[in-house]
Design a protein around this motif. Structure first.
Motif, mmCIF file in Angstrom:
data_model
loop_
_atom_site.group_PDB
_atom_site.id
_atom_site.type_symbol
_atom_site.label_atom_id
_atom_site.label_comp_id
_atom_site.label_asym_id
_atom_site.label_seq_id
_atom_site.Cartn_x
_atom_site.Cartn_y
_atom_site.Cartn_z
ATOM 1 N N ALA A 187 36.942 -6.774 5.417
ATOM 2 C CA ALA A 187 35.887 -7.732 5.098
ATOM 3 C C ALA A 187 35.853 -8.087 3.610
ATOM 4 N N GLN A 188 36.102 -7.104 2.740
ATOM 5 C CA GLN A 188 36.020 -7.361 1.306
ATOM 6 C C GLN A 188 37.101 -8.338 0.844
ATOM 7 N N HIS A 191 36.222 -11.755 1.957
ATOM 8 C CA HIS A 191 35.150 -12.302 1.120
ATOM 9 C C HIS A 191 35.698 -12.814 -0.211
ATOM 10 N N GLU A 192 36.599 -12.053 -0.830
ATOM 11 C CA GLU A 192 37.213 -12.488 -2.085
ATOM 12 C C GLU A 192 38.032 -13.758 -1.878
ATOM 13 N N ARG A 194 37.463 -16.030 0.412
ATOM 14 C CA ARG A 194 36.496 -17.116 0.594
ATOM 15 C C ARG A 194 35.966 -17.603 -0.747
ATOM 16 N N LYS A 195 35.621 -16.698 -1.646
ATOM 17 C CA LYS A 195 35.111 -17.098 -2.962
ATOM 18 C C LYS A 195 36.172 -17.862 -3.746
ATOM 19 N N HIS A 233 32.663 -14.438 7.276
ATOM 20 C CA HIS A 233 31.745 -13.772 6.349
ATOM 21 C C HIS A 233 30.358 -13.631 6.962
ATOM 22 N N ASP A 236 30.400 -10.783 9.285
ATOM 23 C CA ASP A 236 30.465 -9.496 8.577
ATOM 24 C C ASP A 236 29.110 -9.104 7.999
ATOM 25 N N VAL A 237 28.394 -10.073 7.438
ATOM 26 C CA VAL A 237 27.065 -9.792 6.890
ATOM 27 C C VAL A 237 26.121 -9.331 8.000
#
Length: 296
Positions: A187-188, A191-192, A194-195, A233, A236-237
């Motif tokens: 997930a991390q 997320h990176e 996606r950013k 994301h 995941d949240v």
């Protein structure tokens, strides 16, 4: 994704400092216009609009930071963005739980509603923090950005090598994250990734007047990737939230959290599959390589 206010009269041969000044002023104006929507209440859409506008402003401050005293101001804008994010996150989860409750019946719907009430309980505290951040924004950050924009210095043209170099660097970062995710799809890393995609899209927007064809192609390729990563994301949240509530909540709320957790796990698997397919398309079609060639 909403569009920023167009900046007219810029071209590849415009002086970089002139373009930077006009783009910074334009992005700041977009934040100020969106911010007016928060005067009456912190509505879900209004908070989202200001948050998107601050992200675009941060992208401009980051890209043009070598032309003036902009780096500290990026941190100031992030302060507001973080406060907006805390309120926005509660809005999103509360809205999702409210929709889930509206589709359920009897005790199940009651449990979902109670769960939503628990999740959004900190909203008042987060809104007070946002009010403080907005006061700081109005009194300190806006004047500081206006002043810094008037004192930019440096050589270069708006459509010069600097543009391509910056975007190629961001593409390399995205490619590295894609490789990391292929080896370990956690997930991390997602997320990176996606950013990074969002930052690259905002940067492409900034240089659209200078290199329209290249930026349009770049944005077109990034859009479906950003969409699948955003949905992943969100799942995941929700997983993190529901895993916590399934253990810590009591009674009907815990039952509701456990039921929703199973549903979100299935949704997460589906979104992970969609993400894998989009990344495979980038790999098989050599999208990253093609974009780098486009920006050469």
């Amino acid at each position: 994704m909403s569009h920023p206010t167009p900046i007219r009269g810029l071209g590849p041969d415009s002086r970089l400092t002139d373009a930077a000044r006009r783009l910074l002023t334009g992005r700041l104006t977009d934040v100020r216009l969106a911010r007016e929507g928060l005067d009456a209440e912190f509505g879900m859409d209004a908070v989202h609009d200001v948050r998107v506008a601050t992200r675009r402003l941060r992208a401009a401050l980051h890209l043009f930071r070598d032309l003036g005293e902009l780096a500290p101001l990026e941190k100031d804008v992030k302060h507001l963005q973080d406060a907006l994010g805390e309120v926005r996150d509660l809005h999103v989860q509360g809205d999702w739980l409210s929709q889930s409750a509206s589709k359920a019946r009897g005790a199940r719907g009651t449990g979902y509603t109670a769960l939503g009430t628990q999740v959004t309980a900190p909203l008042g505290q987060k809104e007070r923090r946002l009010k403080t951040a907005l006061k700081r924004w109005d009194e300190r950050t806006v004047p500081a950005i206006e002043d810094a924009a008037e004192h930019l210095e440096g050589p270069g043209r708006y459509g010069g090598k600097r543009v391509r170099k910056l975007l190629r660097r961001r593409l390399r970062s995205l490619h590295a994250l894609m490789k990391d995710y292929a080896h370990a799809p956690d997930a991390q890393t997602a997320h990176e990734m996606r950013k990074t995609v969002k930052k690259l899209r905002y940067e492409a927007e900034l240089f659209r007047p200078a290199r329209g064809r290249e930026m349009k192609t770049l944005q077109k390729e990034l859009e479906p990737l950003q969409e699948v990563l955003g949905e992943l994301h969100d799942a995941d949240v929700r997983l993190d939230l529901l895993e916590h509530l399934a253990t810590k909540a009591r009674g009907a709320r815990r039952t509701a959290a456990r039921e929703l957790l199973e549903r979100v796990r299935e949704e997460r698997e589906t979104q992970a599959t969609h993400t894998a397919r989009e990344l495979e398309r980038w790999h098989s079609e050599r999208v990253t390589h093609g974009l780098k060639q486009l920006l050469a």
